[in-house]
Write a protein that holds these residues in place. Structure first.
Motif, PDB file in Angstrom:
ATOM      1  N   LEU A  79       0.819  -1.213   0.000  1.00  0.00           N
ATOM      2  CA  LEU A  79       0.000   0.000   0.000  1.00  0.00           C
ATOM      3  C   LEU A  79       0.851   1.261   0.000  1.00  0.00           C
ATOM      4  O   LEU A  79       0.351   2.345  -0.321  1.00  0.00           O
ATOM      5  CB  LEU A  79      -0.928   0.016   1.229  1.00  0.00           C
ATOM      6  CG  LEU A  79      -1.998  -1.068   1.311  1.00  0.00           C
ATOM      7  CD1 LEU A  79      -2.925  -0.800   2.497  1.00  0.00           C
ATOM      8  CD2 LEU A  79      -2.811  -1.154   0.032  1.00  0.00           C
ATOM      9  N   ASP A  80       2.127   1.149   0.368  1.00  0.00           N
ATOM     10  CA  ASP A  80       2.989   2.329   0.406  1.00  0.00           C
ATOM     11  C   ASP A  80       3.225   2.912  -0.978  1.00  0.00           C
ATOM     12  O   ASP A  80       3.640   4.068  -1.107  1.00  0.00           O
ATOM     13  CB  ASP A  80       4.331   1.970   1.050  1.00  0.00           C
ATOM     14  CG  ASP A  80       4.181   1.628   2.524  1.00  0.00           C
ATOM     15  OD1 ASP A  80       3.202   2.088   3.143  1.00  0.00           O
ATOM     16  OD2 ASP A  80       5.048   0.901   3.059  1.00  0.00           O
ATOM     17  N   SER A  84      -2.441   7.976  -2.336  1.00  0.00           N
ATOM     18  CA  SER A  84      -3.514   8.586  -1.543  1.00  0.00           C
ATOM     19  C   SER A  84      -4.315   7.499  -0.846  1.00  0.00           C
ATOM     20  O   SER A  84      -4.223   6.315  -1.178  1.00  0.00           O
ATOM     21  CB  SER A  84      -4.449   9.415  -2.445  1.00  0.00           C
ATOM     22  OG  SER A  84      -5.144   8.577  -3.352  1.00  0.00           O
ATOM     23  N   LEU A  85      -5.105   7.918   0.137  1.00  0.00           N
ATOM     24  CA  LEU A  85      -5.941   6.982   0.875  1.00  0.00           C
ATOM     25  C   LEU A  85      -6.957   6.317  -0.046  1.00  0.00           C
ATOM     26  O   LEU A  85      -7.259   5.125   0.085  1.00  0.00           O
ATOM     27  CB  LEU A  85      -6.656   7.705   2.020  1.00  0.00           C
ATOM     28  CG  LEU A  85      -7.642   6.884   2.854  1.00  0.00           C
ATOM     29  CD1 LEU A  85      -6.957   5.684   3.494  1.00  0.00           C
ATOM     30  CD2 LEU A  85      -8.305   7.757   3.923  1.00  0.00           C
ATOM     31  N   GLU A  86      -7.470   7.079  -1.007  1.00  0.00           N
ATOM     32  CA  GLU A  86      -8.452   6.533  -1.937  1.00  0.00           C
ATOM     33  C   GLU A  86      -7.834   5.436  -2.801  1.00  0.00           C
ATOM     34  O   GLU A  86      -8.454   4.378  -3.020  1.00  0.00           O
ATOM     35  CB  GLU A  86      -9.021   7.644  -2.814  1.00  0.00           C
ATOM     36  CG  GLU A  86     -10.188   7.198  -3.690  1.00  0.00           C
ATOM     37  CD  GLU A  86     -10.859   8.355  -4.403  1.00  0.00           C
ATOM     38  OE1 GLU A  86     -11.819   8.110  -5.148  1.00  0.00           O
ATOM     39  OE2 GLU A  86     -10.414   9.503  -4.209  1.00  0.00           O
ATOM     40  N   LEU A  87      -6.613   5.651  -3.279  1.00  0.00           N
ATOM     41  CA  LEU A  87      -5.940   4.650  -4.102  1.00  0.00           C
ATOM     42  C   LEU A  87      -5.570   3.425  -3.262  1.00  0.00           C
ATOM     43  O   LEU A  87      -5.612   2.289  -3.749  1.00  0.00           O
ATOM     44  CB  LEU A  87      -4.700   5.245  -4.753  1.00  0.00           C
ATOM     45  CG  LEU A  87      -4.953   6.294  -5.839  1.00  0.00           C
ATOM     46  CD1 LEU A  87      -3.642   6.876  -6.347  1.00  0.00           C
ATOM     47  CD2 LEU A  87      -5.736   5.671  -6.999  1.00  0.00           C
ATOM     48  N   ASN A 132      -0.177  -2.198   7.171  1.00  0.00           N
ATOM     49  CA  ASN A 132      -0.674  -3.527   7.523  1.00  0.00           C
ATOM     50  C   ASN A 132      -2.041  -3.446   8.194  1.00  0.00           C
ATOM     51  O   ASN A 132      -2.961  -4.199   7.864  1.00  0.00           O
ATOM     52  CB  ASN A 132       0.311  -4.227   8.471  1.00  0.00           C
ATOM     53  CG  ASN A 132       1.701  -4.311   7.894  1.00  0.00           C
ATOM     54  OD1 ASN A 132       1.885  -4.583   6.714  1.00  0.00           O
ATOM     55  ND2 ASN A 132       2.708  -4.074   8.723  1.00  0.00           N
ATOM     56  N   ILE A 133      -2.164  -2.525   9.151  1.00  0.00           N
ATOM     57  CA  ILE A 133      -3.423  -2.361   9.878  1.00  0.00           C
ATOM     58  C   ILE A 133      -4.534  -1.903   8.941  1.00  0.00           C
ATOM     59  O   ILE A 133      -5.669  -2.396   8.998  1.00  0.00           O
ATOM     60  CB  ILE A 133      -3.258  -1.354  11.038  1.00  0.00           C
ATOM     61  CG1 ILE A 133      -2.180  -1.822  12.013  1.00  0.00           C
ATOM     62  CG2 ILE A 133      -4.584  -1.150  11.755  1.00  0.00           C
ATOM     63  CD1 ILE A 133      -2.498  -3.128  12.713  1.00  0.00           C
ATOM     64  N   GLN A 134      -4.198  -0.969   8.073  1.00  0.00           N
ATOM     65  CA  GLN A 134      -5.209  -0.448   7.151  1.00  0.00           C
ATOM     66  C   GLN A 134      -5.708  -1.529   6.208  1.00  0.00           C
ATOM     67  O   GLN A 134      -6.921  -1.646   5.958  1.00  0.00           O
ATOM     68  CB  GLN A 134      -4.631   0.712   6.348  1.00  0.00           C
ATOM     69  CG  GLN A 134      -5.650   1.361   5.417  1.00  0.00           C
ATOM     70  CD  GLN A 134      -5.049   2.500   4.615  1.00  0.00           C
ATOM     71  OE1 GLN A 134      -3.844   2.726   4.653  1.00  0.00           O
ATOM     72  NE2 GLN A 134      -5.885   3.226   3.899  1.00  0.00           N
ATOM     73  N   MET A 135      -4.814  -2.353   5.690  1.00  0.00           N
ATOM     74  CA  MET A 135      -5.231  -3.421   4.785  1.00  0.00           C
ATOM     75  C   MET A 135      -6.132  -4.418   5.495  1.00  0.00           C
ATOM     76  O   MET A 135      -7.184  -4.812   4.960  1.00  0.00           O
ATOM     77  CB  MET A 135      -4.005  -4.137   4.202  1.00  0.00           C
ATOM     78  CG  MET A 135      -4.384  -5.265   3.243  1.00  0.00           C
ATOM     79  SD  MET A 135      -2.984  -6.079   2.451  1.00  0.00           S
ATOM     80  CE  MET A 135      -2.479  -4.817   1.295  1.00  0.00           C
ATOM     81  N   THR A 344       8.574  -6.111 -13.873  1.00  0.00           N
ATOM     82  CA  THR A 344       7.972  -6.416 -12.568  1.00  0.00           C
ATOM     83  C   THR A 344       6.491  -6.734 -12.731  1.00  0.00           C
ATOM     84  O   THR A 344       5.837  -6.238 -13.649  1.00  0.00           O
ATOM     85  CB  THR A 344       8.112  -5.216 -11.606  1.00  0.00           C
ATOM     86  OG1 THR A 344       7.489  -4.065 -12.190  1.00  0.00           O
ATOM     87  CG2 THR A 344       9.575  -4.924 -11.323  1.00  0.00           C
ATOM     88  N   ILE A 345       6.010  -7.558 -11.839  1.00  0.00           N
ATOM     89  CA  ILE A 345       4.583  -7.851 -11.751  1.00  0.00           C
ATOM     90  C   ILE A 345       4.111  -7.400 -10.377  1.00  0.00           C
ATOM     91  O   ILE A 345       4.636  -7.843  -9.356  1.00  0.00           O
ATOM     92  CB  ILE A 345       4.300  -9.353 -11.952  1.00  0.00           C
ATOM     93  CG1 ILE A 345       4.708  -9.790 -13.352  1.00  0.00           C
ATOM     94  CG2 ILE A 345       2.826  -9.661 -11.718  1.00  0.00           C
ATOM     95  CD1 ILE A 345       4.482 -11.261 -13.628  1.00  0.00           C
ATOM     96  N   ARG A 346       3.129  -6.533 -10.361  1.00  0.00           N
ATOM     97  CA  ARG A 346       2.620  -6.021  -9.093  1.00  0.00           C
ATOM     98  C   ARG A 346       1.950  -7.147  -8.318  1.00  0.00           C
ATOM     99  O   ARG A 346       1.448  -8.112  -8.893  1.00  0.00           O
ATOM    100  CB  ARG A 346       1.632  -4.875  -9.342  1.00  0.00           C
ATOM    101  CG  ARG A 346       2.267  -3.694 -10.059  1.00  0.00           C
ATOM    102  CD  ARG A 346       1.217  -2.656 -10.426  1.00  0.00           C
ATOM    103  NE  ARG A 346       0.635  -2.058  -9.241  1.00  0.00           N
ATOM    104  CZ  ARG A 346       1.108  -0.978  -8.619  1.00  0.00           C
ATOM    105  NH1 ARG A 346       2.193  -0.384  -9.087  1.00  0.00           N
ATOM    106  NH2 ARG A 346       0.508  -0.487  -7.567  1.00  0.00           N
ATOM    107  N   THR A 347       1.935  -7.012  -7.001  1.00  0.00           N
ATOM    108  CA  THR A 347       1.406  -8.080  -6.151  1.00  0.00           C
ATOM    109  C   THR A 347      -0.049  -8.372  -6.450  1.00  0.00           C
ATOM    110  O   THR A 347      -0.458  -9.537  -6.530  1.00  0.00           O
ATOM    111  CB  THR A 347       1.572  -7.709  -4.663  1.00  0.00           C
ATOM    112  OG1 THR A 347       2.951  -7.427  -4.388  1.00  0.00           O
ATOM    113  CG2 THR A 347       1.104  -8.838  -3.768  1.00  0.00           C
TER     114      THR A 347
END
Length: 369
Positions: A79-80, A84-87, A132-135, A344-347
């Motif tokens: 998530l880093d 933004s929070l929305e993304l 981590n908490i946000q996810m 690269t392949i995003r997670t």
């Protein structure tokens, strides 16, 4: 008009009627084989559908229940990369949708930095663990049926944009008029008579009374008792059951559980299943091709995905793991996208690619599980 003209018109009219009748018969005769072919084709398709492996597998699953689980693990640090929070919220929504589409039973979010292990006093507001908490927070919110969210999830900044996400539409997200043996509910804070069970809101017009007394505000899976002629207008009765019963008994996919792990090693050591995971798979471009992979029998499978720097970074940050290479941690170390065109392949992309690659292998295996 003389008799000759009248006779001609009568003869012409009779000929026209005869021609019309013949034309209708020809059309009917042409249509009949097509209808017969269509009916035969539909009958064959219906027969093929009933005898198809997918149909037989679904019937077998419904009768015998689902006797295995699939878990995925990924670092919350992905998530880093979102600005933004929305993304960030949208990214978690993509992961939740992928998990439900492929009937994942557990999502483990681990801290790849190792800071949660080194400093247990870190709070949820710390920037080192916030992702981590946000996810976990958003994953739990999305998995919860809509009619329970107000009671179980108070307003929070992490959930500010969660209402904009696409719904999971999982089988346990019931409508009010949905007919199912099982339902998710929340225990109500209402007075009950001595010897009676708690009242539970399961998303119906009226609450349900279960067979035991539970703490108010707790989420519970309820098995509804069948309606009878004498039960019309009375309080609906139910039984509190384990959340795994809809899957193991009826073969219903009943959502995922979201778990937070303090490190990569904790993903394995804190497994909720007795005996842990008997099949573990790591994903990396350095692994063996998934094309030649034959999946063995299992009861609890775990698929682990790395973050921006791969599983190598997670291994280096975990001092408790005694391994030099990530491949040593897993039963199988797979490259699920051989010949990738991007560096690269995003997670979130890797999750879809990997689960798609494993789906057909799982389908052939579950017939003998």
């Amino acid at each position: 008009m003389d008799k000759t003209d009248m006779k001609r018109q009568t003869t012409k009219r009779g000929r026209n009627e005869k021609d019309s009748r013949i034309l209708r018969e020809l059309k009917a005769n042409r249509r009949k084989p097509r209808q017969e072919e269509l009916l035969t084709s539909l009958g064959n398709e219906k027969s093929d559908e009933q005898n198809s492996p997918a149909k037989q597998l679904r019937l077998s699953s419904e009768n015998a229940g689902r006797q295995y689980t699939i878990s995925i693990a990924l670092p919350g640090s992905i998530l880093d990369n979102a600005q933004s929070l929305e993304l960030r919220t949208y990214l978690v929504g993509q992961i939740a949708r992928a998990a439900v589409v492929f009937s994942i039973d557990e999502i483990v979010v681990f801290d790849e930095s190792g800071m949660m292990t080194k400093d247990p006093n870190l709070t949820a507001t710390s920037t080192k663990v916030q992702a981590n908490i946000q996810m976990i927070h958003i994953l739990q919110y999305l998995e919860c049926p809509q009619y329970l969210r107000k009671a179980l999830f108070p307003r929070h900044k992490n959930l500010q944009f969660a209402g904009l996400l696409n719904p999971l539409d999982s089988p346990h997200h019931m409508r009010r008029d949905s007919d199912c043996e099982f339902r998710e509910g929340v225990v109500l804070d209402k007075p009950i008579q001595h010897g009676h069970g708690s009242y539970v809101d399961v998303g119906l017009t009226k609450e349900v009374q279960i067979d035991r007394k539970l703490v108010p505000g707790v989420r519970v899976t309820v098995q509804l008792q069948p309606l009878t002629k004498g039960s019309f207008g009375k309080m609906r009765q139910g039984i509190a059951v384990p959340c795994s019963m809809p899957s193991t008994k009826s073969g219903l996919y009943w959502g995922y559980r979201a778990r937070l792990a303090s490190s990569l090693g904790a993903v394995f050591s804190d497994s909720p299943y007795e005996g842990g995971y008997d099949l573990t798979i790591g994903t990396s471009e350095r692994g063996k091709s998934v094309d030649n992979f034959v999946i063995p029998k299992f009861r609890h499978m775990l698929v682990v995905f790395g973050g921006l720097h791969g599983l190598e970074a997670s291994l280096d940050a975990d001092s408790e793991l005694d391994a030099e290479d990530p491949s040593e941690l897993f039963h199988h170390y797979l490259n699920t996208c051989p010949g990738q065109g991007s560096r690269t392949i995003r997670t979130e992309e890797a999750i879809l690619i990997t689960l798609s690659a494993l789906r057909m292998k799982l389908a052939s295996l579950t017939t003998v599980l």
